[in-house]
Motif scaffolding. Sequence first.
Motif, mmCIF file in Angstrom:
data_model
loop_
_atom_site.group_PDB
_atom_site.id
_atom_site.type_symbol
_atom_site.label_atom_id
_atom_site.label_comp_id
_atom_site.label_asym_id
_atom_site.label_seq_id
_atom_site.Cartn_x
_atom_site.Cartn_y
_atom_site.Cartn_z
ATOM 1 N N THR A 8 0.925 -1.257 0.086
ATOM 2 C CA THR A 8 0.028 0.059 -0.043
ATOM 3 C C THR A 8 0.951 1.129 0.133
ATOM 4 N N PRO A 9 0.278 2.349 -0.378
ATOM 5 C CA PRO A 9 1.214 3.536 0.067
ATOM 6 C C PRO A 9 1.397 3.891 1.567
ATOM 7 N N ILE A 10 2.549 4.344 1.974
ATOM 8 C CA ILE A 10 2.669 4.499 3.443
ATOM 9 C C ILE A 10 1.776 5.784 3.706
ATOM 10 N N TYR A 11 1.218 5.942 4.659
ATOM 11 C CA TYR A 11 0.531 6.953 4.684
ATOM 12 C C TYR A 11 1.022 8.202 5.426
ATOM 13 N N TYR A 12 0.818 9.277 5.161
ATOM 14 C CA TYR A 12 1.097 10.713 6.089
ATOM 15 C C TYR A 12 0.849 10.499 7.443
ATOM 16 N N VAL A 13 1.559 11.151 8.420
ATOM 17 C CA VAL A 13 1.093 10.935 9.811
ATOM 18 C C VAL A 13 0.531 12.077 10.099
ATOM 19 N N PRO A 17 -6.291 8.330 10.156
ATOM 20 C CA PRO A 17 -6.780 7.227 9.318
ATOM 21 C C PRO A 17 -8.047 7.376 8.466
ATOM 22 N N HIS A 18 -8.291 7.510 7.700
ATOM 23 C CA HIS A 18 -9.644 7.557 6.898
ATOM 24 C C HIS A 18 -10.023 6.478 5.978
ATOM 25 N N LEU A 19 -11.200 6.587 5.422
ATOM 26 C CA LEU A 19 -11.671 5.846 4.497
ATOM 27 C C LEU A 19 -10.866 5.320 3.131
ATOM 28 N N GLY A 20 -10.089 6.443 2.696
ATOM 29 C CA GLY A 20 -9.161 6.216 1.599
ATOM 30 C C GLY A 20 -8.065 5.514 2.122
ATOM 31 N N HIS A 21 -7.510 5.509 3.482
ATOM 32 C CA HIS A 21 -6.302 4.631 3.892
ATOM 33 C C HIS A 21 -6.827 2.974 3.818
ATOM 34 N N MET A 22 -7.953 3.011 4.343
ATOM 35 C CA MET A 22 -8.510 1.887 4.630
ATOM 36 C C MET A 22 -8.824 0.973 3.422
ATOM 37 N N ALA A 48 4.154 3.706 7.464
ATOM 38 C CA ALA A 48 3.847 5.406 7.657
ATOM 39 C C ALA A 48 4.973 6.112 6.732
ATOM 40 N N ASP A 49 4.524 7.175 6.232
ATOM 41 C CA ASP A 49 5.627 8.207 5.667
ATOM 42 C C ASP A 49 5.403 9.305 6.605
ATOM 43 N N GLU A 50 6.692 9.330 7.384
ATOM 44 C CA GLU A 50 6.651 10.276 8.524
ATOM 45 C C GLU A 50 7.273 11.868 8.166
ATOM 46 N N ILE A 259 -2.109 1.917 -5.216
ATOM 47 C CA ILE A 259 -1.989 3.333 -4.735
ATOM 48 C C ILE A 259 -3.258 4.182 -5.264
ATOM 49 N N GLY A 260 -3.525 5.194 -4.684
ATOM 50 C CA GLY A 260 -4.527 6.152 -5.167
ATOM 51 C C GLY A 260 -4.126 6.849 -6.541
ATOM 52 N N LYS A 261 -5.008 7.425 -7.230
ATOM 53 C CA LYS A 261 -4.793 8.007 -8.647
ATOM 54 C C LYS A 261 -4.155 9.305 -8.162
ATOM 55 N N ASP A 262 -4.104 9.832 -7.306
ATOM 56 C CA ASP A 262 -3.495 11.113 -7.093
ATOM 57 C C ASP A 262 -2.052 11.075 -6.873
ATOM 58 N N ILE A 263 -1.591 9.749 -6.689
ATOM 59 C CA ILE A 263 -0.009 9.535 -6.427
ATOM 60 C C ILE A 263 0.678 8.669 -7.487
ATOM 61 N N ALA A 288 -3.401 2.261 -9.981
ATOM 62 C CA ALA A 288 -4.089 3.459 -9.091
ATOM 63 C C ALA A 288 -5.625 3.252 -9.220
ATOM 64 N N HIS A 289 -6.080 3.207 -7.959
ATOM 65 C CA HIS A 289 -7.528 3.008 -7.610
ATOM 66 C C HIS A 289 -8.216 4.560 -7.846
ATOM 67 N N GLY A 290 -9.443 4.546 -7.803
ATOM 68 C CA GLY A 290 -10.027 6.087 -7.533
ATOM 69 C C GLY A 290 -10.464 6.276 -6.466
ATOM 70 N N TRP A 291 -11.191 7.513 -5.984
ATOM 71 C CA TRP A 291 -11.413 8.017 -5.005
ATOM 72 C C TRP A 291 -12.619 7.914 -4.516
ATOM 73 N N TRP A 292 -12.982 7.867 -3.339
ATOM 74 C CA TRP A 292 -14.350 7.812 -2.751
ATOM 75 C C TRP A 292 -14.913 9.178 -2.337
ATOM 76 N N THR A 293 -16.010 9.390 -2.707
ATOM 77 C CA THR A 293 -16.685 10.506 -2.002
ATOM 78 C C THR A 293 -17.757 9.971 -1.210
ATOM 79 N N LYS A 298 -16.932 15.536 -1.847
ATOM 80 C CA LYS A 298 -15.549 15.150 -1.346
ATOM 81 C C LYS A 298 -15.329 14.979 -0.090
ATOM 82 N N MET A 299 -14.387 14.148 0.632
ATOM 83 C CA MET A 299 -14.105 13.932 1.974
ATOM 84 C C MET A 299 -12.974 15.324 2.362
ATOM 85 N N SER A 300 -13.322 15.854 3.325
ATOM 86 C CA SER A 300 -12.316 16.778 3.520
ATOM 87 C C SER A 300 -12.203 17.134 4.978
HETATM 88 N N1 MSP Z 1 2.706 9.644 1.790
HETATM 89 C C1 MSP Z 1 2.104 9.652 0.400
HETATM 90 C C2 MSP Z 1 2.343 8.232 -0.142
HETATM 91 C C3 MSP Z 1 3.615 7.626 -0.193
HETATM 92 S S1 MSP Z 1 3.843 6.248 -0.920
HETATM 93 C C4 MSP Z 1 5.362 5.829 -1.120
HETATM 94 C C5 MSP Z 1 0.555 9.880 0.640
HETATM 95 N N2 MSP Z 1 -0.033 9.826 1.778
HETATM 96 S S2 MSP Z 1 -1.485 10.079 2.021
HETATM 97 O O1 MSP Z 1 -1.634 9.578 3.435
HETATM 98 O O2 MSP Z 1 -1.726 11.420 1.742
HETATM 99 O O3 MSP Z 1 -2.478 9.190 1.055
HETATM 100 C C6 MSP Z 1 -2.444 7.690 0.946
HETATM 101 C C7 MSP Z 1 -3.603 7.335 -0.107
HETATM 102 O O4 MSP Z 1 -4.704 7.613 0.409
HETATM 103 C C8 MSP Z 1 -3.222 7.686 -1.382
HETATM 104 O O5 MSP Z 1 -3.060 6.671 -2.186
HETATM 105 C C9 MSP Z 1 -4.525 8.448 -1.556
HETATM 106 O O6 MSP Z 1 -5.019 8.215 -2.970
HETATM 107 C C10 MSP Z 1 -5.485 7.762 -0.607
HETATM 108 N N3 MSP Z 1 -6.796 8.692 -0.429
HETATM 109 C C11 MSP Z 1 -6.835 9.742 -0.102
HETATM 110 N N4 MSP Z 1 -8.212 10.096 0.103
HETATM 111 C C12 MSP Z 1 -8.977 9.241 -0.639
HETATM 112 C C13 MSP Z 1 -10.186 9.075 -0.960
HETATM 113 N N5 MSP Z 1 -11.262 9.979 -0.648
HETATM 114 N N6 MSP Z 1 -10.530 8.035 -1.505
HETATM 115 C C14 MSP Z 1 -9.611 6.945 -1.846
HETATM 116 N N7 MSP Z 1 -8.431 7.200 -1.623
HETATM 117 C C15 MSP Z 1 -7.844 8.146 -1.034
HETATM 118 O O7 MSP Z 1 0.166 10.257 -0.472
#
Ligand code: MSP
Length: 514
Positions: A8-13, A17-22, A48-50, A259-263, A288-293, A298-300
């Motif tokens: 999976t991508p490593i998630y920013y700290v 955690p939200h739906l996208g990460h899950m 985790a991307d720290e 990964i998500g489409k944004d990265i 590259a998968h899509g994004w969930w609303t 849009k989730m924010s």
């Molecule tokens: N740290 C980078 C990834 C580095 S990988 C070497 C990063 N982290 S992130 O925490 O911002 O995002 C992680 C992932 O969450 C991305 O793949 C992104 O596409 C995904 N999502 C964030 N919001 C999302 C949705 N609303 N729906 C689906 N996935 C989403 O980017």
Amino acid sequence: MQTYYVTTPIYYVNDEPHLGHMYTTIAADILARYERLSGKDVFFLTGADEHGQKVQQAAEVRGIEPIELADQVVERYATLWPELSISNDDFIRTSSERHHKAVHAMWKRLQDAGAIYKGFYEDWYCVPCETYWTETQLKDADCWESHHCPDCQRDVEKIQEESYFFRLSDYQERLIDYIKEHPDFIAPESRRNEVLSFVEGGLRDLSVSRTTFSWGIPVPDDDKHVIYVWIDALTNYLTAAGFPDQEIPKHWPADVHLIGKDILRFHAVYWSCMLMAAGLPLPKRVFAHGWWTVDGEKMSKSKGNALRPLDLLKGYDADVLRYFLVREVPFGQDGDFSHQALKMRYNSELANDVGNLLNRSLAMLKKYNGSVLGACAEEQDMDRALIADVEAMQRDVNDLLHRQAFHLALERINQVVKHGNRYVEDNAPWGLAKSGDLTRLNTVLYHLVETLRLIAIQLSPFMPEKMTLMLQQIMNEDIDVSKLRLLDEAGWGKLKEGHQCQAPSPIFPRMDLD
Ligand code: MSP
């Protein structure tokens, strides 16, 4: 043994955690479980991307050190993943010593290859996205006047600094050739075409160091500079696999980076070129998968509508969330999460179809034969058709999961479930019982239970907890689904005459739509 490496991508700290990460992590877990089931030596990585300015700033706002923030958020992930039955083999933290070492080794390889030089950098930078923009890019996106980031619309800031550069432009032609020669490298197809035209549009050398903040890995022998967070982050996939102690680790190259489409650009372009420069093989696939609303929006963070996994788990079993997320939306496309959609899908496919087939089959077996499987008499066309469908489904699921077509794999399994339910109607076991045709009755019940067993095995990567319960009712013993292997279990006819099943106990009770 054949290896399989999924990440999976490593998630920013800086965020919870939200739906996208899950979503990505569940998808990766399904692949990891399926490949283990197939008998492969699987390595499933998340983490985790720290580092980076974004995390440093988020920590400053909270008045704590970046590492404290990282520790807190990593702890959240560490407690969340088991709740969702995530079976990762490792959890990489970019602040770890092993990663520091790997990034330095990567940097040196790039340097030795002549792919890094020192220059002067002047550009626009979006802190939340950790992305650089040129004047032209901002103008093209109509963001020049307002100085806004074309991706997130937030302010970009001007950066002027001494910087190391990676000779990305040197790899343009090689990357184009590579993408063309490896049609499965980037998926889905539409994304592949996007990347290809981006690369064909020209690659600029990439600034790969910063002097404006300190939270990161220093450039070897020049610790005024911190290594750009994406160079740092992407290397995680090698660190966890055992680089640099193993020059090419056992599990490298990765079979698939989800990964998500944004990265995608970072993975398909920067990472590929880094690996080419370092003389290492490229991952076999980047999906590259899509994004969930959520309810169409849009989730924010500002809207406060980001779905939190722990909140979702208060309302639904983990397996139900796992099923819904990969079933509802074709992987690669955007989708919308709504509770209504989840409940409707659950009721129709899990409660009405799978649950019903399990309950009615085991209930009839109990009623007519004390839950014991009788002898199978000669097969009829209907029986052979059912077996053929089960076996074709097993092959199809394999093909579909190798293409990350989760929703189609589930649809294919559901076709067999429907076939099973039709088989019940067509054979009307209650009629056979009434007329005293016990030979045929036993044969029909056997085919139903054996079909259910094979369905449960195929569904186990998607819903490990529920399928444990289902298999326990069928097998009448404790089951550890992570130990099952298709080679041993997936052949038709493993259940024997005289096998005792359990009485049915519903695993998918209907949900109230309100
Ligand atoms: N740290 C980078 C990834 C580095 S990988 C070497 C990063 N982290 S992130 O925490 O911002 O995002 C992680 C992932 O969450 C991305 O793949 C992104 O596409 C995904 N999502 C964030 N919001 C999302 C949705 N609303 N729906 C689906 N996935 C989403 O980017």
